[in-house]
Design a protein around this motif. Structure first.
Motif, PDB file in Angstrom:
ATOM      1  N   CYS A 245     -30.955  61.698  52.202  1.00  0.00           N
ATOM      2  CA  CYS A 245     -31.872  62.801  52.482  1.00  0.00           C
ATOM      3  C   CYS A 245     -31.597  63.887  51.431  1.00  0.00           C
ATOM      4  O   CYS A 245     -30.442  64.238  51.187  1.00  0.00           O
ATOM      5  CB  CYS A 245     -31.597  63.334  53.885  1.00  0.00           C
ATOM      6  SG  CYS A 245     -32.578  64.773  54.280  1.00  0.00           S
TER       7      CYS A 245
ATOM      8  N   PHE B  63     -36.498  68.195  52.591  1.00  0.00           N
ATOM      9  CA  PHE B  63     -36.561  69.518  53.205  1.00  0.00           C
ATOM     10  C   PHE B  63     -36.369  70.573  52.124  1.00  0.00           C
ATOM     11  O   PHE B  63     -35.494  70.434  51.266  1.00  0.00           O
ATOM     12  CB  PHE B  63     -35.449  69.706  54.255  1.00  0.00           C
ATOM     13  CG  PHE B  63     -35.546  68.745  55.400  1.00  0.00           C
ATOM     14  CD1 PHE B  63     -36.449  68.963  56.430  1.00  0.00           C
ATOM     15  CD2 PHE B  63     -34.733  67.618  55.450  1.00  0.00           C
ATOM     16  CE1 PHE B  63     -36.541  68.071  57.496  1.00  0.00           C
ATOM     17  CE2 PHE B  63     -34.823  66.718  56.502  1.00  0.00           C
ATOM     18  CZ  PHE B  63     -35.725  66.947  57.530  1.00  0.00           C
TER      19      PHE B  63
ATOM     20  N   ASP C 235     -32.143  72.412  59.222  1.00  0.00           N
ATOM     21  CA  ASP C 235     -32.565  71.064  58.810  1.00  0.00           C
ATOM     22  C   ASP C 235     -31.348  70.144  58.649  1.00  0.00           C
ATOM     23  O   ASP C 235     -31.363  68.987  59.079  1.00  0.00           O
ATOM     24  CB  ASP C 235     -33.341  71.111  57.487  1.00  0.00           C
ATOM     25  CG  ASP C 235     -34.717  71.756  57.634  1.00  0.00           C
ATOM     26  OD1 ASP C 235     -35.238  71.793  58.766  1.00  0.00           O
ATOM     27  OD2 ASP C 235     -35.248  72.234  56.626  1.00  0.00           O
TER      28      ASP C 235
ATOM     29  N   LYS D 206     -33.244  77.978  56.985  1.00  0.00           N
ATOM     30  CA  LYS D 206     -34.006  76.768  57.322  1.00  0.00           C
ATOM     31  C   LYS D 206     -33.221  75.512  56.919  1.00  0.00           C
ATOM     32  O   LYS D 206     -33.154  74.540  57.679  1.00  0.00           O
ATOM     33  CB  LYS D 206     -35.368  76.793  56.629  1.00  0.00           C
ATOM     34  CG  LYS D 206     -36.179  75.547  56.934  1.00  0.00           C
ATOM     35  CD  LYS D 206     -37.567  75.572  56.347  1.00  0.00           C
ATOM     36  CE  LYS D 206     -38.292  74.252  56.623  1.00  0.00           C
ATOM     37  NZ  LYS D 206     -37.734  73.116  55.898  1.00  0.00           N
TER      38      LYS D 206
ATOM     39  N   ASN E 298     -30.000  68.444  61.605  1.00  0.00           N
ATOM     40  CA  ASN E 298     -30.838  67.426  62.253  1.00  0.00           C
ATOM     41  C   ASN E 298     -31.102  66.188  61.396  1.00  0.00           C
ATOM     42  O   ASN E 298     -31.886  65.319  61.785  1.00  0.00           O
ATOM     43  CB  ASN E 298     -32.198  68.051  62.622  1.00  0.00           C
ATOM     44  CG  ASN E 298     -32.011  69.150  63.656  1.00  0.00           C
ATOM     45  OD1 ASN E 298     -31.223  69.001  64.586  1.00  0.00           O
ATOM     46  ND2 ASN E 298     -32.693  70.266  63.485  1.00  0.00           N
TER      47      ASN E 298
ATOM     48  N   LEU F  32     -32.035  67.764  50.340  1.00  0.00           N
ATOM     49  CA  LEU F  32     -32.376  69.128  50.727  1.00  0.00           C
ATOM     50  C   LEU F  32     -32.382  69.974  49.460  1.00  0.00           C
ATOM     51  O   LEU F  32     -31.479  69.825  48.628  1.00  0.00           O
ATOM     52  CB  LEU F  32     -31.344  69.700  51.708  1.00  0.00           C
ATOM     53  CG  LEU F  32     -31.472  69.297  53.183  1.00  0.00           C
ATOM     54  CD1 LEU F  32     -31.055  67.861  53.384  1.00  0.00           C
ATOM     55  CD2 LEU F  32     -30.624  70.197  54.055  1.00  0.00           C
TER      56      LEU F  32
END
Ligand code: 13P
Ligand code: SF4
Length: 306
Positions: A21, A38, A48, A44, A51, A23
């Motif tokens: 993932c 994200f 994020d 934020k 999760n 970010l």
């Protein structure tokens, strides 16, 4: 030599294949934001990060952001694509210094801006980000707060919350703190009628002259949703560039070309590409004790922020 689009496609393919993932903070280059799962401001991204379902996280931003991801997801592998991406503000104060200061203010709640090291967070009570600082400080069940390290963000919070008493130290972001009222005067003369949007890491005398003060996401949302057409952007120059791309029918000007954060610009699409391939980047390793103790103040931020 691969094109940007080819590298981006490779990154998108590899991150799926390797359960990664990505970010990315809003200050990152557009070609990085385009391949991220994200994006946003530091608040934020913290929510994020808590999760994320993938086993591997790459944080394209600066070191304290990658450390925050690791603290929130200790069972995952977290990588910083370019190990040189630090934050000058986060490196200003360490655990030893603040341990001493705490002794002078034993009845104060220690509020740490998220731009601090994981090690320092272990002795703080609650974290805040620029978008959540006022709201969270208001909810803290103590009127006496020791607010570290950013005295400009602290002064902004103090102004909004006159019933609280904030003890500030002389830390802050050297990039935002170099903006002066004179820069505002010049920008307003160059762009008459434009609204001035600034980050609360700017000095109080600059914030006072602004039409809006908020986090990077706050500034972006304000400009995107406003009926106005012209804006002077008082935070890292990347935000002016992103806004101009997102809203081609509006006009965005930077407040001053001094607003360039070398740390945020250190990470390139190539760094991200090599990190996704497993060829470079630094895996964030923190001790179990550091994770356990630093997590308390980040959890408290997320609890109070809800
Ligand atoms: P945000 O909280 O707006 O993401 O800001 C982080 C930062 O480092 C600003 O300089
Ligand atoms: Fe740190 Fe300032 Fe850069 Fe933000 S702009 S990452 S606070 S040095």
């Amino acid at each position: 030599m691969k094109t940007i689009a080819e590298i981006q496609n490779e990154i998108l393919r590899l991150k799926k294949e390797k359960d990664i993932c990505i970010l990315a903070h809003s200050y990152q280059a557009r070609e990085i934001l385009e391949v991220a799962d994200f994006t946003g401001d530091s608040y934020k991204l913290s929510v994020d990060a808590a999760n994320v379902k993938n086993q591997n996280i790459i944080m394209s931003g600066v070191r304290f952001m990658a450390e925050t991801c690791k603290i929130l997801s200790p069972e995952k592998r977290v990588f910083l694509p370019n190990p040189d991406a630090g934050c000058q503000m986060a490196d200003q104060m360490d655990k030893e210094l603040i341990s001493e200061v705490k002794k002078q203010y034993p009845d104060h709640t220690v509020v740490a801006y998220i731009n601090t090291t994981a090690d320092l967070k272990t002795i703080c009570d609650v974290c805040v980000t620029s978008s959540s600082a006022v709201d969270i400080c208001k909810k803290i069940d103590n009127d006496k707060l020791l607010f570290i390290p950013d005295c400009n963000l602290g002064a902004f919070v103090q102004k909004q919350l006159p019933d609280k008493s904030l003890k500030l130290l002389s830390g802050g972001c050297p990039i935002h703190a170099c903006v002066n009222p004179d820069d505002v005067k010049k920008a307003r003369e160059l762009h008459p009628g434009a609204e001035l949007l600034v980050h609360p890491e700017c000095k109080p005398e600059v914030c006072e002259l602004a039409d809006y003060v908020g986090s990077t996401s706050g500034i972006m949302n304000y400009a995107i949703n406003s009926d106005k057409k012209d804006f002077i952007i008082g935070t890292e120059i990347s935000i002016q560039e992103h806004l101009q791309y997102i809203c081609p029918n509006k006009n965005f000007y930077y407040l001053t070309n001094k607003l360039i954060c070398p740390n945020m610009r250190t990470t390139t699409l190539y760094d991200l590409y090599h990190c996704v391939k497993g060829e470079s980047g630094e895996e964030i390793i923190l001790s179990d004790d550091t994770i356990r103790d630093a997590k308390k103040c980040i959890d408290e931020m997320i609890r109070l922020g809800n």
